[in-house]
Design a protein around this motif. Structure first.
Motif, PDB file in Angstrom:
ATOM      1  N   HIS A 268     100.465   2.185   5.013  1.00 40.17           N
ATOM      2  CA  HIS A 268      99.786   1.364   6.014  1.00 40.17           C
ATOM      3  C   HIS A 268      98.860   0.304   5.411  1.00 40.17           C
ATOM      4  CE1 HIS A 268     101.263   4.041   9.154  1.00 40.17           C
ATOM      5  NE2 HIS A 268     100.857   5.058   8.417  1.00 40.17           N
ATOM      6  N   LEU A 269      97.902   0.741   4.574  1.00 43.52           N
ATOM      7  CA  LEU A 269      96.869  -0.188   4.119  1.00 43.52           C
ATOM      8  C   LEU A 269      97.415  -1.290   3.221  1.00 43.52           C
ATOM      9  CD1 LEU A 269      93.970   2.328   3.319  1.00 43.52           C
ATOM     10  CD2 LEU A 269      94.521   1.186   5.475  1.00 43.52           C
ATOM     11  N   LEU A 270      98.237  -0.933   2.247  1.00 44.67           N
ATOM     12  CA  LEU A 270      98.780  -1.940   1.329  1.00 44.67           C
ATOM     13  C   LEU A 270      99.689  -2.938   2.042  1.00 44.67           C
ATOM     14  CD1 LEU A 270      98.986  -3.027  -1.536  1.00 44.67           C
ATOM     15  CD2 LEU A 270     100.804  -1.372  -1.990  1.00 44.67           C
ATOM     16  N   PRO A 271     100.672  -2.504   2.859  1.00 44.24           N
ATOM     17  CA  PRO A 271     101.484  -3.492   3.594  1.00 44.24           C
ATOM     18  C   PRO A 271     100.652  -4.383   4.514  1.00 44.24           C
ATOM     19  CG  PRO A 271     102.534  -1.333   3.642  1.00 44.24           C
ATOM     20  CD  PRO A 271     101.177  -1.134   3.054  1.00 44.24           C
ATOM     21  N   LYS A 272      99.603  -3.807   5.126  1.00 43.81           N
ATOM     22  CA  LYS A 272      98.746  -4.604   6.010  1.00 43.81           C
ATOM     23  C   LYS A 272      98.023  -5.697   5.236  1.00 43.81           C
ATOM     24  CE  LYS A 272      94.597  -4.161   8.870  1.00 43.81           C
ATOM     25  NZ  LYS A 272      93.544  -3.227   9.353  1.00 43.81           N
ATOM     26  N   GLN A 273      97.441  -5.369   4.078  1.00 41.93           N
ATOM     27  CA  GLN A 273      96.723  -6.357   3.278  1.00 41.93           C
ATOM     28  C   GLN A 273      97.667  -7.422   2.719  1.00 41.93           C
ATOM     29  OE1 GLN A 273      93.432  -6.786   2.847  1.00 41.93           O
ATOM     30  NE2 GLN A 273      93.140  -5.121   4.317  1.00 41.93           N
ATOM     31  N   ILE A 274      98.875  -7.018   2.375  1.00 41.16           N
ATOM     32  CA  ILE A 274      99.853  -8.011   1.884  1.00 41.16           C
ATOM     33  C   ILE A 274     100.176  -9.018   2.974  1.00 41.16           C
ATOM     34  CG2 ILE A 274     102.247  -8.287   1.117  1.00 41.16           C
ATOM     35  CD1 ILE A 274     101.960  -5.627  -0.368  1.00 41.16           C
ATOM     36  N   ARG A 275     100.372  -8.551   4.203  1.00 37.97           N
ATOM     37  CA  ARG A 275     100.644  -9.461   5.331  1.00 37.97           C
ATOM     38  C   ARG A 275      99.462 -10.376   5.594  1.00 37.97           C
ATOM     39  NH1 ARG A 275     102.506  -4.757   7.741  1.00 37.97           N
ATOM     40  NH2 ARG A 275     100.646  -4.732   9.079  1.00 37.97           N
ATOM     41  N   LEU A 276      98.234  -9.814   5.591  1.00 39.72           N
ATOM     42  CA  LEU A 276      97.047 -10.611   5.892  1.00 39.72           C
ATOM     43  C   LEU A 276      96.826 -11.722   4.878  1.00 39.72           C
ATOM     44  CD1 LEU A 276      94.475  -7.852   6.978  1.00 39.72           C
ATOM     45  CD2 LEU A 276      95.567  -9.559   8.428  1.00 39.72           C
ATOM     46  N   HIS A 277      97.291 -11.539   3.640  1.00 39.46           N
ATOM     47  CA  HIS A 277      97.091 -12.547   2.600  1.00 39.46           C
ATOM     48  C   HIS A 277      98.297 -13.459   2.424  1.00 39.46           C
ATOM     49  CE1 HIS A 277      93.842  -9.701   1.664  1.00 39.46           C
ATOM     50  NE2 HIS A 277      93.235 -10.733   1.101  1.00 39.46           N
ATOM     51  N   GLY A 278      99.217 -13.409   3.382  1.00 41.07           N
ATOM     52  CA  GLY A 278     100.323 -14.363   3.395  1.00 41.07           C
ATOM     53  C   GLY A 278     101.370 -14.158   2.331  1.00 41.07           C
ATOM     54  N   LEU A 279     101.507 -12.955   1.820  1.00 37.16           N
ATOM     55  CA  LEU A 279     102.503 -12.674   0.794  1.00 37.16           C
ATOM     56  C   LEU A 279     103.641 -11.838   1.371  1.00 37.16           C
ATOM     57  CD1 LEU A 279     100.087 -11.733  -2.139  1.00 37.16           C
ATOM     58  CD2 LEU A 279     101.281 -13.904  -1.823  1.00 37.16           C
ATOM     59  N   GLY A 280     104.750 -11.800   0.656  1.00 38.20           N
ATOM     60  CA  GLY A 280     105.868 -10.978   1.061  1.00 38.20           C
ATOM     61  C   GLY A 280     105.773  -9.578   0.483  1.00 38.20           C
ATOM     62  N   GLU A 281     106.603  -8.683   0.973  1.00 41.87           N
ATOM     63  CA  GLU A 281     106.541  -7.288   0.552  1.00 41.87           C
ATOM     64  C   GLU A 281     106.815  -7.130  -0.950  1.00 41.87           C
ATOM     65  OE1 GLU A 281     109.059  -4.856   2.882  1.00 41.87           O
ATOM     66  OE2 GLU A 281     108.048  -5.296   4.778  1.00 41.87           O
ATOM     67  N   THR A 282     107.657  -7.992  -1.496  1.00 41.42           N
ATOM     68  CA  THR A 282     108.008  -7.882  -2.915  1.00 41.42           C
ATOM     69  C   THR A 282     107.051  -8.630  -3.831  1.00 41.42           C
ATOM     70  OG1 THR A 282     109.495  -9.790  -2.715  1.00 41.42           O
ATOM     71  CG2 THR A 282     110.439  -7.587  -2.353  1.00 41.42           C
ATOM     72  N   ASP A 283     106.073  -9.352  -3.236  1.00 41.58           N
ATOM     73  CA  ASP A 283     105.152 -10.150  -4.049  1.00 41.58           C
ATOM     74  C   ASP A 283     104.044  -9.327  -4.678  1.00 41.58           C
ATOM     75  OD1 ASP A 283     106.574 -12.465  -3.550  1.00 41.58           O
ATOM     76  OD2 ASP A 283     105.431 -12.932  -1.741  1.00 41.58           O
ATOM     77  N   VAL A 284     103.705  -8.200  -4.078  1.00 37.95           N
ATOM     78  CA  VAL A 284     102.675  -7.315  -4.629  1.00 37.95           C
ATOM     79  C   VAL A 284     103.192  -5.884  -4.556  1.00 37.95           C
ATOM     80  CG1 VAL A 284     100.324  -6.428  -4.456  1.00 37.95           C
ATOM     81  CG2 VAL A 284     100.783  -8.819  -3.909  1.00 37.95           C
ATOM     82  N   GLN A 285     103.210  -5.217  -5.688  1.00 43.62           N
ATOM     83  CA  GLN A 285     103.620  -3.815  -5.755  1.00 43.62           C
ATOM     84  C   GLN A 285     102.572  -3.048  -6.568  1.00 43.62           C
ATOM     85  OE1 GLN A 285     107.505  -3.876  -7.497  1.00 43.62           O
ATOM     86  NE2 GLN A 285     108.377  -5.180  -5.895  1.00 43.62           N
ATOM     87  N   VAL A 286     102.018  -2.014  -5.980  1.00 41.00           N
ATOM     88  CA  VAL A 286     100.972  -1.223  -6.634  1.00 41.00           C
ATOM     89  C   VAL A 286     101.527   0.167  -6.911  1.00 41.00           C
ATOM     90  CG1 VAL A 286      98.599  -0.390  -6.505  1.00 41.00           C
ATOM     91  CG2 VAL A 286      99.234  -2.519  -5.343  1.00 41.00           C
ATOM     92  N   THR A 287     101.396   0.614  -8.138  1.00 36.38           N
ATOM     93  CA  THR A 287     101.914   1.939  -8.501  1.00 36.38           C
ATOM     94  C   THR A 287     101.066   3.036  -7.846  1.00 36.38           C
ATOM     95  OG1 THR A 287     100.535   2.108 -10.482  1.00 36.38           O
ATOM     96  CG2 THR A 287     102.692   1.051 -10.712  1.00 36.38           C
ATOM     97  N   GLN A 288     101.651   4.229  -7.724  1.00 40.01           N
ATOM     98  CA  GLN A 288     100.934   5.365  -7.138  1.00 40.01           C
ATOM     99  C   GLN A 288      99.719   5.744  -7.987  1.00 40.01           C
ATOM    100  OE1 GLN A 288     102.066   7.342  -4.063  1.00 40.01           O
ATOM    101  NE2 GLN A 288     102.585   5.174  -3.940  1.00 40.01           N
ATOM    102  N   ASP A 289      99.852   5.663  -9.293  1.00 38.65           N
ATOM    103  CA  ASP A 289      98.725   5.982 -10.171  1.00 38.65           C
ATOM    104  C   ASP A 289      97.564   5.016  -9.972  1.00 38.65           C
ATOM    105  OD1 ASP A 289     100.099   8.094 -11.236  1.00 38.65           O
ATOM    106  OD2 ASP A 289     100.837   6.991 -12.984  1.00 38.65           O
ATOM    107  N   ALA A 290      97.897   3.741  -9.758  1.00 34.22           N
ATOM    108  CA  ALA A 290      96.853   2.738  -9.543  1.00 34.22           C
ATOM    109  C   ALA A 290      96.136   2.979  -8.213  1.00 34.22           C
ATOM    110  CB  ALA A 290      97.451   1.341  -9.583  1.00 34.22           C
ATOM    111  N   LEU A 291      96.899   3.296  -7.156  1.00 31.79           N
ATOM    112  CA  LEU A 291      96.281   3.576  -5.854  1.00 31.79           C
ATOM    113  C   LEU A 291      95.386   4.805  -5.934  1.00 31.79           C
ATOM    114  CD1 LEU A 291      99.193   2.896  -3.331  1.00 31.79           C
ATOM    115  CD2 LEU A 291      97.088   1.582  -3.590  1.00 31.79           C
TER     116      LEU A 291
END
Length: 434
Positions: A135-158
């Motif tokens: 929820h949170l990561l896809p929401k922030q990606i949309r709010l910043h005008g990027l596509g789903e493949t433009d930002v990917q965060v690993t599980q370890d980083a989250l």
């Protein structure tokens, strides 16, 4: 449910007329928030959300707004609710009222009696990770005008963001930190695109992946360290467990002694109940000093030529309640015997002068917060065992060893792992089940 929904924000409502309406003899008279909400919904059976009901103002010269809710929320009375503006009875019994609150302490007892309490505990790290990913990561990606493949965060980083940069029961701060990660990648993406459009050569292509090493580079140094596992075991310091309106936390109890005349000093923004718990703990330790090996002869006062200072850090945070009783006993015994309690052992429970360990509340929130802080063993009252079994998530229970005690003797043996000398001839004194 197929019903209309209306939200009423109660933060700062201080006038009774905002609930019951104004009489039409006044200039600018209006109906109350309840009737106004029904007018907006245009049906008589909506769902009303009473947001922040614990923030309603108290009694003043404009009346008591919290008392005005007594009739609104009582299903036996609200079928004849009378708004001052309408001046005729109106049936509110078909409305489903849902109220939210951060703390029950500020809600008057008569009003709380008319509501059924549903407690929503804080999230575990596994739940935070799932919420952030879905929820949170896809929401922030949309709010910043990027596509789903433009930002990917690993599980370890989250997980590192959740553990090292937030310390909360919810996910509001976690979403802000994830937003910071996404903004950093958005800036990087925009700069590379600008260079390409301007015809400049780009040395490195845009990398959408945010790894574990990138988190500290973007967010800076970790804001929270694992204070339990980082702490070195010291005599007189014990880890307690606290509960507040927004979740749980751990509470360090520090005890020291100095030459004196047997006085007790308490610091750390403590309330009346927790001060009484400290007095009870000290009285019990003084009366049983010989039995637990603190003195050489019966009747000798362990504080005969010493003053004791009990301190709880984070002095800006008010602390109250009886839950720190057994932790204070262990801290006092640890200081007088010069033996340590392991830093990864936490405890909670009310304590009586007879040596009994009484149950306490907020177990789920306390256990989850202790798990977040790195606690690996918890000592608690035997009568709270059912709360752990029914409420605490399985993945948390698997990581923590629980010990349930009904007397202070059991607590001391487990806390000091058998290293405390208890005189065999009188050991039944502290183990008796009165």
């Amino acid at each position: 449910m197929g019903r209309k929904f209306h939200r009423i924000s109660l933060g700062g409502v201080w006038d009774e007329s905002e609930i019951r309406g104004h009489r039409r003899t006044y200039v600018g008279a209006l109906p109350g928030l309840i009737i106004h909400g029904l007018k907006k919904c245009e049906v008589n059976n909506p769902v009303f959300l009473l947001d922040e009901i614990d923030k309603v103002g108290s009694r003043g010269h404009h009346g008591d707004p919290s008392a005005a809710f007594l009739e609104v929320l009582d299903p036996e009375q609200n079928s004849t609710f009378t708004d001052h503006y309408l001046n005729v009875p109106f049936d509110l019994s078909k409305i489903l009222f849902i109220a939210t609150a951060n703390s029950l302490d500020t809600i008057p007892a008569p009003l709380l009696d008319r509501m059924e309490t549903i407690t929503i505990p804080g999230y575990t790290y596994a739940e935070k990770l799932a919420i952030a990913t879905n929820h949170l990561l896809p929401k922030q990606i949309r709010l910043h005008g990027l596509g789903e493949t433009d930002v990917q965060v690993t599980q370890d980083a989250l997980l590192k963001v959740a553990t090292g940069y937030t310390r909360e029961s919810g996910v509001r701060h976690l979403e802000r930190e994830i937003g910071s990660l996404v903004r950093a990648k958005a800036v990087e993406y925009a700069e590379i695109q600008e260079k390409k459009e301007a015809g400049h050569s780009v040395l490195t292509e845009y990398q959408p992946l945010v790894s574990l090493d990138d988190v500290e580079e973007i967010l800076g140094q970790e804001k929270f360290v694992n204070e339990v596992t980082e702490r070195v075991s010291v005599p007189g310091v014990v880890t307690g467990m606290a509960y507040n309106g927004v979740g749980g936390g751990i509470l360090f109890i520090e005890v020291s002694q100095m030459p004196g005349k047997g006085n007790l000093q308490l610091t750390g923004s403590l309330g009346d109940v927790i001060k009484e718990s400290a007095q009870i703990a000290l009285s019990w330790v003084k009366s049983h000093g010989y039995e637990i090996g603190l003195t050489n002869s019966p009747g000798q006062n362990v504080m005969e030529k010493a003053d004791v200072h009990i301190h709880m850090p984070s002095g800006g945070t008010p602390k109250d309640g009886p839950s720190a009783g057994i932790a204070m006993v262990c801290a006092l015994v640890s200081m007088f015997s010069n033996r340590t309690v392991p830093s990864t052992t936490a405890m909670t429970g009310e304590f009586t002068l007879r040596g009994l360990v009484m149950p306490v509340g907020g177990i789920k929130e306390k256990v989850i917060a202790a798990h977040r802080a790195g606690v690996r063993k918890i000592i608690m009252p035997l009568r709270n065992q059912k709360d752990v079994t029914s409420d605490v998530p399985l993945n948390v229970r698997e990581d923590i060893e629980f010990f349930y005690a009904s007397t202070i003797g059991e607590v001391l043996r487990e806390a000091f792992e058998g290293r405390l000398m208890v005189r065999s001839s009188v050991s039944t004194v502290i183990d008796s089940r009165m």
